[in-house]
Design a protein around this motif. Structure first.
Motif, mmCIF file in Angstrom:
data_model
loop_
_atom_site.group_PDB
_atom_site.id
_atom_site.type_symbol
_atom_site.label_atom_id
_atom_site.label_comp_id
_atom_site.label_asym_id
_atom_site.label_seq_id
_atom_site.Cartn_x
_atom_site.Cartn_y
_atom_site.Cartn_z
ATOM 1 N N GLU A 42 0.804 -1.227 -0.265
ATOM 2 C CA GLU A 42 -0.042 -0.123 0.026
ATOM 3 C C GLU A 42 0.823 1.225 -0.075
ATOM 4 O O GLU A 42 0.510 2.244 -0.804
ATOM 5 N N VAL A 43 1.891 1.194 0.849
ATOM 6 C CA VAL A 43 2.686 2.232 0.951
ATOM 7 C C VAL A 43 3.126 2.795 -0.391
ATOM 8 O O VAL A 43 3.734 3.984 -0.635
ATOM 9 N N SER A 44 3.752 1.832 -1.025
ATOM 10 C CA SER A 44 4.602 2.015 -2.417
ATOM 11 C C SER A 44 3.560 2.593 -3.302
ATOM 12 O O SER A 44 4.278 2.872 -4.580
ATOM 13 N N GLN A 45 2.106 2.702 -3.200
ATOM 14 C CA GLN A 45 1.303 2.959 -4.266
ATOM 15 C C GLN A 45 1.414 4.671 -4.244
ATOM 16 O O GLN A 45 1.094 5.235 -3.176
ATOM 17 N N THR A 46 1.203 4.940 -5.591
ATOM 18 C CA THR A 46 1.045 6.633 -5.481
ATOM 19 C C THR A 46 -0.407 6.838 -5.936
ATOM 20 O O THR A 46 -1.089 6.067 -6.569
ATOM 21 N N GLN A 47 -0.935 8.106 -5.365
ATOM 22 C CA GLN A 47 -2.228 8.515 -5.417
ATOM 23 C C GLN A 47 -2.306 9.608 -6.460
ATOM 24 O O GLN A 47 -1.835 10.660 -6.479
ATOM 25 N N LYS A 48 -3.333 9.334 -7.531
ATOM 26 C CA LYS A 48 -3.294 10.209 -8.650
ATOM 27 C C LYS A 48 -4.872 10.563 -8.752
ATOM 28 O O LYS A 48 -4.976 11.807 -9.124
ATOM 29 N N GLN A 49 -5.922 10.125 -8.619
ATOM 30 C CA GLN A 49 -7.225 10.391 -9.000
ATOM 31 C C GLN A 49 -8.486 10.144 -7.858
ATOM 32 O O GLN A 49 -8.101 9.187 -7.271
ATOM 33 N N LYS A 51 -16.688 0.566 -15.443
ATOM 34 C CA LYS A 51 -15.438 0.910 -16.064
ATOM 35 C C LYS A 51 -15.448 2.563 -15.472
ATOM 36 O O LYS A 51 -16.422 3.099 -15.719
ATOM 37 N N ILE A 52 -14.259 2.885 -15.427
ATOM 38 C CA ILE A 52 -14.019 4.418 -14.760
ATOM 39 C C ILE A 52 -14.091 5.355 -15.723
ATOM 40 O O ILE A 52 -14.836 6.602 -15.618
ATOM 41 N N GLY A 53 -13.311 5.182 -16.677
ATOM 42 C CA GLY A 53 -13.163 6.113 -17.847
ATOM 43 C C GLY A 53 -12.540 7.776 -17.025
ATOM 44 O O GLY A 53 -11.529 7.520 -16.372
ATOM 45 N N ASN A 54 -13.069 8.611 -17.402
ATOM 46 C CA ASN A 54 -12.772 9.597 -16.961
ATOM 47 C C ASN A 54 -13.675 10.585 -15.953
ATOM 48 O O ASN A 54 -13.779 11.331 -15.386
ATOM 49 N N GLN A 55 -14.820 9.482 -15.465
ATOM 50 C CA GLN A 55 -15.896 9.808 -14.788
ATOM 51 C C GLN A 55 -15.227 10.381 -13.019
ATOM 52 O O GLN A 55 -14.328 9.470 -12.594
ATOM 53 N N LYS A 56 -15.805 11.154 -12.575
ATOM 54 C CA LYS A 56 -15.430 11.541 -11.237
ATOM 55 C C LYS A 56 -16.501 11.256 -10.321
ATOM 56 O O LYS A 56 -16.454 11.004 -9.057
ATOM 57 N N GLU A 57 -17.779 10.953 -10.651
ATOM 58 C CA GLU A 57 -18.887 10.543 -9.961
ATOM 59 C C GLU A 57 -19.503 9.430 -10.563
ATOM 60 O O GLU A 57 -19.875 9.316 -11.818
ATOM 61 N N LEU A 58 -19.758 8.390 -9.776
ATOM 62 C CA LEU A 58 -20.558 7.127 -10.214
ATOM 63 C C LEU A 58 -21.583 6.841 -9.353
ATOM 64 O O LEU A 58 -21.512 6.540 -7.994
#
Lengths: 575, 1034
Positions: free
Chosen positions: B42-49, B109-116
């Protein structure tokens, strides 16, 4: 590679564990026949098991009068009394005897149990697991087992006639028993006894409570009479009589030789007490080892020693308790003063009977009137039969006097007979109060339950068996001679050949062997049961009933006929 | 001095077994290793979105606790109480997975969606449900037998004393009885009774392993699921011991969201009270009863002179005050206490993709309503599973449980002579020095129950259970796996008691005490191979192969001593007793089983299952060590057929049928072996006794176990958009080879032998229904109903012995051909004989006024046992039903559970409540529960005169119908999570529950129809628990 190793290992484990496992059971906390009949000591244990069963079944199964039902109870010798009202009750139901009778079933089951225990010994002695140091060692065991088997079959044949003859160990459920003839059963007894006689030790080599060779001869004498081989019967009895070891006791002996007592009134100075017949029945005198030359085979009762009998006398009576169940209850009588004063228990020579079994008129007076010997026959002496009861409570105005119907409280009269019935002192142990100690509380026990050894076979009976054989053979003179040996010791008037018949022999047995011989078996063997019941049985006489002729043999229990599904077990005539 | 004598010494818990220690160490080591690895990733993962959203059900109701994870990672969150979530995703993540219990999982699928905003649909039909069956799980479609998964959800927030309370009434055909002591476990059976001599207890399988212990060892809060296997086909996998049915219990596995640990604390506290106390006579009633008893026995005494007939102590106390104030206002209350019930459990569990664990501790402390009734239980459990590699999973399930009961209870101690109901209002409970008066009302027939209580008494039972398993998914063959399971259970029992000088039992023998210790060890080693393969899309094969080895060992020691010089040290120093005795015991059994089960399913429409089990057991007789048990079953999923596709009514419909044979391991260890009995015989003049021996029982090489063959038809349905679903099962079974004691001719030297004979048939009908009556945003109402009935009949016994061409009844054992077990065959009470009958000389000889008039069936003017007894009915139930309604309004939820056993016809009757039965009715020197007895002034009484036993030559009890409807449980719970959410608490539920709130039993007289306790002194009151429950998780 690692996968392959792990997986193959696991699969191998499946294969290995799938192999058929042994599912036989290995007992951990009990023994099985397979490991219990391997050496002499174990076979000795099995023999002791039969002696234990005999003692329990014949004398001491419960603290009840029913222990003594083969010894004369509800027959011609003793009536069954109700404890609370002067009412005779019945034990055998002679008038309505049928195949559901519980007493009959009890004895049938017990005797076959003894047979079964003997069969196991006899069969397993020749089994592959039995290890013997010599053939003689084995034969001594087998001989004793065969004697014990014959002893059980004697009762079965005498009381039921032809019964199934089982001679091998029953290992699987069996439902197809058939009856042999009475003669076949007696013949098997004879064969067993002839084997036993070769190997059983003589009486001088044995401890008390164990059957010697003499017992086998004694029993063979009876069996030969049954087989009508009177010469053989005489020979077998003679083998005991002339063995050089046994003889009738004719002079005072043993532990109570110097016993003194102030008499049943408990007044006056203590004086010498007893005679040789009285000595025969004192605890400590029953065994050959104890100097009693007349003893052949006894049961051994020593409740204070482990294995000697039930240890807890207080709660369950120690079980061998003749003195409680067979005798009068004079200590309940009260005098006439107001309020009436009770007699009390001075149990030095009275035990503490409760009058469940009381003597019949036959045993009270008829047998003693013979030849006008009432006051002459030692066996009817004041030492051996008490007939007068004294007030022994010093507070009573009649202290020291004989209690009579005139000087007692009227309420005493309602139970007069059981209270004042003659008391055969052979049942009582001459002991001070509180001899017994309760196993739990360790306190002295006053409950009137005492014990003593008891005769199964005594030389006096051997003489009477020979007399019977002589009579049946037609030699009344020889019969009279045998009877006179027994009567002579008792200082009774001698009989002559013309006096001798079967009734005399049965009367003499009653006089000499009261409470000792298996009276039921004797009466059935001699064919006299029905006659004697109708002449002497208190219940039948009191209620105007008749014992039917069918009771000359007991019925095969219905339970047995029903359970024996594979073959028909024929019933005796009349049932 | 009064109460401190009765100290109950608690024992110390000692872990004696190394292997449990090993399990624990192993478990801890694994959990450390796997946990560290997860955090490192977990620690090694970077957070982007970041993605936010809301999850609801079809109706738009927010779903709380939906797991939202990023596919291909361990990253995940759960929705809050509003169904909302927010998740940070790393670059490249494409798919979010949504999963929720009872709903179809969804991938988005997430795509570019910010809200689901997602709406989840319930699992297509119940047919997709996975059901725990023996040795694995099956899709419901493939289940051909009568298998019921219990609904534990209803009881989620309600504390129960044992798992049977949950199952009671929820599974039709599982009959659960009553418990009325602290820590008591009710008896239970499945379907009808199919044996006379052997056990009727179902087989319990815990986590796949045949369980040896009591259900009380298993803490309800540790239980994940319970499944009941009712018919031959379902139970056949357990072969020779499954004839009474099987209960499968699975304990909880590691759970939790997003790999975070989940803590759960459940606590409850409440009171235990008597449902209905049995009333005994007070001072006035006592005097009246004494007077009536005197009159009844012929001593006519004016009421005001009754006190002359009191016993010495009583008279003194009676005359002590001018108004005759009793020394005891309510004698019975001396023995009552306010009971309580405290239970708490704490668990922590966690689940990651590599490992999971569940660790819990439970503690229960209960006090019953009668003094000295006390129960304590604690248990700890650790379940752990680790995926070591992608083809190897290993795990351990282990627990230790310790139960402590009083060894000396006010009831059941010695005999009824010490029953608290017998205390006179004028008794002297204590001596002047404060010690207990052994004979409180002078008579020695009544011993003070207090002085019959042990000075020291304990009864502790331990169960140490460890199951280790390893599953290998064979890498080369798809669908093939192998599992090895090794389990060891050790049961221990310690009992001890000591009666000192001042107790009734101890005074004579100068103190008496005993200690006993016994332990049983069960070892099981199972190998399980499974293969599941679908061919050509439509043909599914599911094969299970088992090899099982089991061994049980039991050992016991007991020591006793009496005759002490000093009684202060109790059982701790039995060696000081003058008389000592020792006894020891041991036994072992071994079993081997092999089982194969093959299920073939075509197109999810037709399934057929065949099972064969080959069982060997050491206790079986020599010629019958092994036996085979087979079954076959089919399931037809009608709703998948074309003609049903367009049905608007049926959401699902399936028919089941099965046939098979199960066994009952009715043969006790060593019971078929010939045994030696031993004794002692002393030959006069010997130095010592001779040990005696004799063959005491006959060996039995041909005894076989009882077997039950049964047919089961079942229908599973779901209609009206799944509003109403349920199942209906009908069955018929035949049990033969029943073990019976058969008379042998005594000529053999042996009285009897156990043999196979007799046959019993059972038929029955079971219905389970679930309905969703109302459901909307605010309010919902769900119902569950269960109904069952069973008819049993003895068809064969020992054969025809009396030769009348018919099978014989065994009247002495109350067994009748063509009648059920529990048939009541007795005299029929018509009415009471009255004085007028006597005056008219119409009273039957041998009877008196105030005794029951019994029916003279053959009109011969007398009552005899062989001709005047009739079949009055049956002690068994006619039918049972139960109904549970759950109402939810907002955060409030109310559960109402009604349970009923109903008689009707001649069913469900009992005569043991008749008060004259207990022999104290006619005694003026002892008290008695109040009852309506006949006197000349009370001719219409329910029960006969006190001296019934002596005044009637033949007696009979009156039988009463026990039918009842009971409000068995009521629970009101409140979901309070929203108030504590801010403190990081995930859930808080507070509830109030109560049981046995009301009973309608129109025909019953006495304490409780459900337990059958009436008005006799041996009646034990039933219990009511009222509890407050807290349930927190974080």
């Amino acid at each position: 590679m690692k996968k392959i190793i792990i997986i193959s290992t696991m699969l191998a484990a499946v294969v290995v564990s799938s192999c058929k496992k042994d599912l036989s059971e290995v007992p951990l906390d009990f023994y099985t026949p397979e490991n219990s009949f391997n050496n002499k000591a174990q076979f000795e244990s099995a023999l002791a098991g039969i002696y234990l069963a005999f003692r329990t079944d014949m004398y001491a199964s419960t603290d009840a009068a029913a222990n003594y039902d083969m010894l004369g109870m509800d027959l011609d010798l003793a009536n069954v009394e109700s404890n609370t009202s002067a009412q005779k009750t019945q034990h055998f139901n002679w008038a309505t005897m049928n195949a559901d009778n519980a007493v009959v079933l009890k004895w049938w089951g017990r005797l076959y149990r003894h047979v079964s225990m003997a069969n196991t010994i006899i069969e397993r002695a020749d089994g592959p697991q039995a290890k013997w140091t010599s053939e003689n060692e084995k034969n001594a065991i087998v001989g004793e087992a065969k004697f014990l088997r014959a002893f059980a079959y004697k009762f079965l044949a005498n009381m039921w006639g032809g019964v199934p003859l089982v001679l091998t160990e029953t290992k699987t459920p069996t439902f197809n028993y058939v009856r042999a003839t009475q003669e076949e059963v007696y013949k098997q007894c004879k064969a067993d006894l002839e084997f036993a006689i070769q190997y059983m030790p003589t009486i001088d080599q044995l401890k008390g409570g164990r059957a010697p060779r003499e017992a086998a001869y004694h029993l063979l004498s009876e069996i030969n009479i049954c087989l009508k081989d009177y010469t053989g019967a005489i020979a077998a009895a003679t083998a005991v009589i002339t063995n050089g070891r046994n003889s009738l006791m004719t002079a005072r002996f043993g532990v109570a030789k110097t016993f003194t007592f102030s008499g049943y009134d408990y007044r006056g100075p203590a004086t010498a007490w007893g005679d040789v017949y009285w000595d025969l029945f004192q605890e400590g005198n029953f065994n050959f080892k104890e100097g009693n030359k007349e003893a052949i085979w006894n049961i051994s009762n020593d409740p204070t020693i482990k294995g000697g009998n039930n240890l807890d006398l207080n709660t369950s009576g120690g079980f061998f308790v003749f003195d409680r169940w067979w005798g009068p209850i004079p200590w309940q009588a009260k005098d006439k003063s107001v309020p009436a004063i009770s007699n009390w228990l001075m149990d030095t020579l009275s035990g503490r009977p409760v009058a469940t079994l009381i003597v019949t008129a036959y045993a009270d007076s008829l047998i003693w009137k013979y030849k006008n010997d009432f006051s002459k026959d030692m066996r009817n002496s004041e030492f051996n039969i008490q007939r007068n009861y004294y007030m022994t409570n010093p507070a009573s105005p009649i202290y020291g006097q004989v209690m009579t119907k005139d000087n007692v409280d009227p309420t005493t009269l309602t139970l007069w007979e059981p209270r004042m019935t003659p008391h055969y002192k052979k049942f009582v142990r001459a002991v001070p109060k509180g001899l017994a100690v309760d196993a739990t509380s360790k306190r002295p026990n006053d409950n009137g339950r005492n014990w003593k050894d008891w005769y199964i076979m005594r030389l006096a009976e051997t003489y009477l068996l020979r007399a019977e054989a002589n009579l049946l053979k037609g030699d009344a003179a020889a019969a009279a001679a045998d009877i006179n040996i027994v009567r002579g010791r008792a200082l009774a008037t001698l009989v002559d050949a013309a006096d001798v018949n079967m009734d005399l022999i049965l009367d003499e047995r009653a006089r000499e062997l009261y409470g000792e011989e298996f009276r039921l078996s004797t009466l059935m063997r001699t064919g006299k049961l029905v006659e004697y019941l109708n002449k002497y049985n208190g219940y039948l006489l009191a209620n105007g009933l008749t014992a039917p002729s069918k009771v000359s043999k007991l019925p095969i229990p219905r339970r047995e006929i029903v359970a024996n599904t594979g073959a028909e077990l024929g019933q005796n005539l009349g049932y | 001095m009064r109460l401190d004598v009765f100290r109950i010494r608690q024992g110390r818990f000692l872990t004696q077994n190394r292997w449990v220690l090993c399990f624990t160490v192993l478990a801890l080591a694994l959990s450390c290793m796997t946990a560290n690895k997860t955090y490192a990733q977990e620690v090694s993962q970077t957070q982007k979105q970041s993605v936010r959203g809301k999850v609801t059900d079809e109706a738009g109701k927010p779903l709380q606790g939906v797991s939202v994870t990023v596919k291909g990672s361990t990253k995940g969150v759960a929705t809050n109480e509003n169904g909302e979530f927010s998740i940070d995703i790393i670059e490249g993540a494409k798919i979010l997975q949504f999963s929720y219990v009872g709903m179809e999982p969804q991938e988005v699928k997430i795509g570019n969606q910010k809200e689901l905003n997602i709406s989840l649909t319930p699992l297509a039909t119940e047919q997709q449900e996975v059901v725990v069956v023996g040795y694995g799980t099956q899709k419901k479609q493939a289940v051909t037998g009568a298998v019921v998964k219990a609904d534990l959800k209803t009881y989620e927030n309600v504390t129960v004393n044992n798992i049977m309370e949950v199952l009671k009434g929820t599974v039709a055909g599982l009959n659960v009885g009553e418990a009325n002591t602290a820590g008591g476990v009710p008896g239970f059976t499945i379907r009808g009774t199919n044996t006379i001599a052997a056990t009727t207890a179902p087989l319990i399988v815990l986590d796949g392993v045949i369980f040896s212990g009591s259900l009380a060892d298993i803490s309800p809060s540790d239980v994940e699921s319970v499944t009941v296997l009712k018919d031959a086909s379902a139970a056949a996998v357990y072969g020779s011991r499954s004839a009474n049915g099987v209960i499968l219990i699975e304990s909880k596995k590691g759970t939790g969201v997003n790999g975070k640990p989940k803590f759960e604390l459940r606590s409850s506290y409440g009171t235990i009270s008597q449902l209905k106390p049995l009333e005994v006579y007070g001072a006035q009633g006592y005097m009246q009863h004494l007077n009536d008893v005197l009159n009844d026995n012929g001593t006519v005494v004016p009421m005001d002179q009754t006190s002359n007939y009191l016993q010495l102590n009583e008279k003194v106390n009676y005359n002590a005050t001018p108004d005759h104030k009793p020394t005891l206002e309510d004698p019975y209350s001396l023995f009552n206490q306010t009971g309580y019930n405290f239970q708490t459990s704490l668990s922590v569990s966690q689940r990651t993709d590599k490992m999971s664990y569940f660790l819990s501790g439970n503690y229960t402390d209960q006090k019953g309503v009668i003094i000295y009734d006390r129960f304590k239980h604690y248990s700890i459990r650790l379940n752990l599973e680790s995926k070591v590699t992608n083809w190897l999973t290993i795990g351990v399930r282990s627990f230790y449980s310790n139960r402590s009961y009083p060894d000396s209870r006010m009831y059941g101690v010695a005999s009824n002579s010490s029953s608290p109901y017998l205390f006179s209002p004028y008794a002297d409970v204590y001596n002047a020095d404060g010690s207990y008066n052994m004979y409180p009302q002078t008579t020695t027939s009544f011993v003070n129950p207090f002085s019959m209580m042990a000075n020291e008494a304990y009864n502790r039972t331990g169960n140490l259970n460890g199951i280790g398993y390893a599953t290998v998914k064979i890498p080369w063959v798809k669908g093939l796996s192998y599992t090895a399971t090794y389990s060891k259970t050790q049961n221990t029992s310690e009992t001890g008691s000591f009666y000192g000088f001042n107790t009734n039992q101890g005074q004579g023998p100068k103190g008496t005490g005993s200690r006993a210790y016994s332990r049983g060890v069960a070892t099981l080693f199972d190998h399980l191979i499974k293969y599941n393969r679908t061919v050509a899309e439509k043909h599914n094969f599911d094969l299970t192969l088992l090899h099982s080895d089991q061994k049980t060992e039991a050992y016991g020691e007991s020591l006793s001593a009496s005759g002490f010089d000093n009684d202060q040290l109790g059982t701790y120093r039995l060696s000081a007793g003058a008389i000592q005795s020792v006894s020891t015991s041991g036994s072992e059994t071994k079993s081997i089983g092999q089982m194969a089960r093959l299920t073939y399913t075509f197109d999810s429409k037709y399934s057929i299952t065949g099972t064969i089990r080959h069982d060997g057991h050491s206790a079986f007789s020599n010629n019958h060590k092994y036996g085979n048990f087979t079954s076959i079953g089919v399931n037809w999923n009608i709703s998948k057929e074309k003609f049903m596709e367009n049905s608007n009514v049926f959401n699902s419909l399936a028919l089941r049928a099965s046939y098979g044979t199960n066994g009952n391991q009715s043969i006790a260890p060593y019971s078929t072996l010939s045994k030696i009995t031993n004794g002692y015989y002393y030959y006069q003049g010997d130095a010592n006794y001779t040990y005696t021996q004799a063959v005491g029982s006959l060996g039995n090489d041909d005894l076989v176990w009882e077997s039950t063959t049964g047919l089961n038809f079942g229908l599973d349905f779901s209609i009206l958009k799944n509003r109403l679903s349920g199942s209906i099962d009908g069955y018929a079974t035949r049990t033969n080879n029943m073990a019976f004691t058969l008379d042998l001719p005594l000529i053999s030297g042996f009285p009897n032998i156990v043999a196979n004979a007799g046959e019993i048939q059972n038929r029955g009908l079971e219905i389970n229904l679930r309905s969703i009556n109302i459901t909307n945003r605010k309010f919902s109402w769900r119902s569950e109903a269960a109904f069952s009935l069973n008819r049993n009949e003895i068809t064969k016994l020992l054969g025809d012995k009396n030769g009348d061409g018919k099978e014989d009844d065994i009247v002495s054992s109350n067994l009748f051909i063509g009648k059920p077990l529990g048939t009541v065959y007795n005299y029929q009470v018509e009415r009471m004989w009255q004085q007028s009958d006597k005056d008219a000389a119409t009273i039957m000889a041998g009877f008196q006024p105030g005794t029951y008039k019994l029916r003279d069936v053959n009109n011969d003017g007398k009552i005899t046992s062989d001709s005047d007894r009739v079949f009055l009915g049956n002690s068994g139930a006619n039918f049972r039903w139960s109904l549970t309604n759950t109402f939810t309004y907002g955060n409030w939820s109310l559960m109402v559970y009604i349970n009923s056993i109903w008689g009707g016809g001649d069913y469900f009757i009992n005569g043991s409540n008749t008060p004259w039965n207990d022999a104290y009715a006619n005694r003026g020197d002892m008290n008695h529960p109040i009852y309506d007895y006949w006197t000349p002034g009370n001719p219409n009484a329910e029960f006969p005169r006190p001296s019934y036993i002596s005044k009637a030559s033949v007696r009979a009890p009156k039988y009463y119908d026990r039918s009842f409807i009971r409000l068995q449980k009521l629970a009101l719970s409140y979901e309070a999570t929203k108030f504590v959410k801010k403190y990081g608490i995930q859930g808080l539920n507070i509830s109030l529950s109560a049981d046995n709130l009301g009973t309608y039993a129109p025909k019953w007289i006495g304490l409780d129809a459900a337990t059958g306790n009436g008005l006799t002194v041996s009646s034990i009151p039933s219990l009511r628990n009222v509890m407050v429950n807290f349930n927190i998780n974080f």
